[in-house]
Design an enzyme around this catalytic site. Structure first.
Site, PDB file in Angstrom:
ATOM      1  N   GLN A 174       2.909  10.142   1.145  1.00 12.38           N
ATOM      2  CA  GLN A 174       4.223   9.490   1.241  1.00 12.38           C
ATOM      3  C   GLN A 174       5.118   9.839   0.053  1.00 12.38           C
ATOM      4  O   GLN A 174       6.329   9.637   0.103  1.00 12.38           O
ATOM      5  CB  GLN A 174       4.065   7.965   1.318  1.00 12.38           C
ATOM      6  CG  GLN A 174       3.397   7.484   2.594  1.00 12.38           C
ATOM      7  CD  GLN A 174       3.256   5.983   2.595  1.00 12.38           C
ATOM      8  OE1 GLN A 174       2.287   5.440   2.092  1.00 12.38           O
ATOM      9  NE2 GLN A 174       4.247   5.289   3.144  1.00 12.38           N
ATOM     10  N   HIS A 225      -4.727   1.445   7.212  1.00 11.41           N
ATOM     11  CA  HIS A 225      -3.382   1.996   7.403  1.00 11.41           C
ATOM     12  C   HIS A 225      -3.124   3.131   6.403  1.00 11.41           C
ATOM     13  O   HIS A 225      -2.662   4.213   6.785  1.00 11.41           O
ATOM     14  CB  HIS A 225      -2.353   0.860   7.228  1.00 11.41           C
ATOM     15  CG  HIS A 225      -0.922   1.302   7.191  1.00 11.41           C
ATOM     16  ND1 HIS A 225       0.025   0.850   8.092  1.00 11.41           N
ATOM     17  CD2 HIS A 225      -0.276   2.140   6.350  1.00 11.41           C
ATOM     18  CE1 HIS A 225       1.198   1.421   7.801  1.00 11.41           C
ATOM     19  NE2 HIS A 225       1.055   2.195   6.747  1.00 11.41           N
ATOM     20  N   GLU A 226      -3.471   2.887   5.140  1.00 12.04           N
ATOM     21  CA  GLU A 226      -3.226   3.922   4.109  1.00 12.04           C
ATOM     22  C   GLU A 226      -4.124   5.135   4.337  1.00 12.04           C
ATOM     23  O   GLU A 226      -3.695   6.275   4.145  1.00 12.04           O
ATOM     24  CB  GLU A 226      -3.447   3.350   2.704  1.00 12.04           C
ATOM     25  CG  GLU A 226      -2.551   2.178   2.320  1.00 12.04           C
ATOM     26  CD  GLU A 226      -1.087   2.391   2.658  1.00 12.04           C
ATOM     27  OE1 GLU A 226      -0.602   3.534   2.587  1.00 12.04           O
ATOM     28  OE2 GLU A 226      -0.417   1.408   3.024  1.00 12.04           O
ATOM     29  N   CYS A 240       5.629  -0.081   7.112  1.00 12.83           N
ATOM     30  CA  CYS A 240       5.269   1.084   6.297  1.00 12.83           C
ATOM     31  C   CYS A 240       6.482   1.486   5.480  1.00 12.83           C
ATOM     32  O   CYS A 240       7.599   1.494   5.996  1.00 12.83           O
ATOM     33  CB  CYS A 240       4.857   2.234   7.216  1.00 12.83           C
ATOM     34  SG  CYS A 240       4.401   3.732   6.336  1.00 12.83           S
ATOM     35  N   LEU A 241       6.253   1.812   4.204  1.00 13.96           N
ATOM     36  CA  LEU A 241       7.389   2.192   3.350  1.00 13.96           C
ATOM     37  C   LEU A 241       8.039   3.488   3.838  1.00 13.96           C
ATOM     38  O   LEU A 241       9.192   3.751   3.502  1.00 13.96           O
ATOM     39  CB  LEU A 241       6.931   2.335   1.895  1.00 13.96           C
ATOM     40  CG  LEU A 241       6.457   1.025   1.240  1.00 13.96           C
ATOM     41  CD1 LEU A 241       5.956   1.275  -0.174  1.00 13.96           C
ATOM     42  CD2 LEU A 241       7.573  -0.023   1.239  1.00 13.96           C
ATOM     43  N   GLY A 254       0.834  -1.198   0.000  1.00 16.96           N
ATOM     44  CA  GLY A 254       0.000   0.000   0.000  1.00 16.96           C
ATOM     45  C   GLY A 254       0.863   1.239   0.000  1.00 16.96           C
ATOM     46  O   GLY A 254       2.026   1.195   0.423  1.00 16.96           O
ATOM     47  N   HIS A 263      -2.804   7.639   6.744  1.00 20.04           N
ATOM     48  CA  HIS A 263      -1.804   8.564   6.193  1.00 20.04           C
ATOM     49  C   HIS A 263      -2.454   9.866   5.708  1.00 20.04           C
ATOM     50  O   HIS A 263      -1.835  10.927   5.752  1.00 20.04           O
ATOM     51  CB  HIS A 263      -1.088   7.933   4.991  1.00 20.04           C
ATOM     52  CG  HIS A 263       0.039   7.006   5.354  1.00 20.04           C
ATOM     53  ND1 HIS A 263       1.205   7.448   5.955  1.00 20.04           N
ATOM     54  CD2 HIS A 263       0.207   5.679   5.163  1.00 20.04           C
ATOM     55  CE1 HIS A 263       2.031   6.414   6.127  1.00 20.04           C
ATOM     56  NE2 HIS A 263       1.449   5.331   5.651  1.00 20.04           N
TER      57      HIS A 263
HETATM   58 NI    NI Z   1       2.324   3.406   5.578  1.00 20.48          NI
END
Ligand code: NI
Length: 178
Positions: free
Chosen positions: A51, A136-137, A94-95, A46, A140
């Protein structure tokens, strides 16, 4: 295919509340395609627009493991219309928080309404890892990271590690492309 640089926490750009999209334009479709490319390349399941430095309510998600069975979602202005009372614990990463993982508890199922890449309203009922990933996304988009669901002690520990990790990264060349 274009890979976008992913912002690593701690960074004030990851704490912003994103703006709703008023119209799904070609430019945003390109952004969503680039976000998927970036996510697959990372690899991750995701990615949210903030991000990659875009403060708009857009996420991409694909929780399929097999490359031949890609099932990507590109969601504009996602909204949770229903959450299950049943909860699920899941080890999240998370990236934007490379190599950091922690267990987060969220509703096991959610129903999400969003605009697809053609600007049409869609609804999906998600469960298990897909539900976790979408939530989660979506966090953000309101400046919330998975570490914000942890105790202050654990959050500070992880953010300190990331600060050290970032200090070791080579400086980004000004004016560099690609
Ligand atoms: Ni994330």
């Amino acid at each position: 295919m274009a890979l976008l640089p992913i912002i690593v926490a701690p960074d004030p750009r990851l704490k912003l509340t994103c703006e709703p999209v008023t119209e799904v334009t070609d430019e945003l479709r390109q952004l969503m395609d680039d976000m998927l490319d970036t996510m697959y390349d990372a690899p991750g399941i995701g990615l949210a627009a903030p991000q990659v430095g875009v403060t708009k309510r857009i996420i991409v998600v694909d929780v399929t493991k097999n490359e031949d069975e890609h099932h990507p979602y590109q969601m504009v202005n996602p909204e949770i219309k229903w959450r299950s009372e049943e909860l699920l614990d899941y080890e999240e990463g998370c990236l934007s928080l490379p190599e950091q993982y922690a267990q987060v508890t969220r509703p096991e199922k959610v129903r999400v309404r969003y605009l697809d890449r053609d600007g049409n309203s869609q609804e999906v009922e998600a469960s298990d890892i897909l539900a976790t990933c979408i939530q989660h996304e979506m966090d953000h988009l309101d400046g919330v990271l998975f570490v914000d669901h942890l105790s202050k002690l654990r959050r500070d520990l992880i953010l300190r590690k990331l600060k050290k990790y970032k200090a070791q990264l080579p400086p980004v060349k000004v004016g560099a492309h690609g």
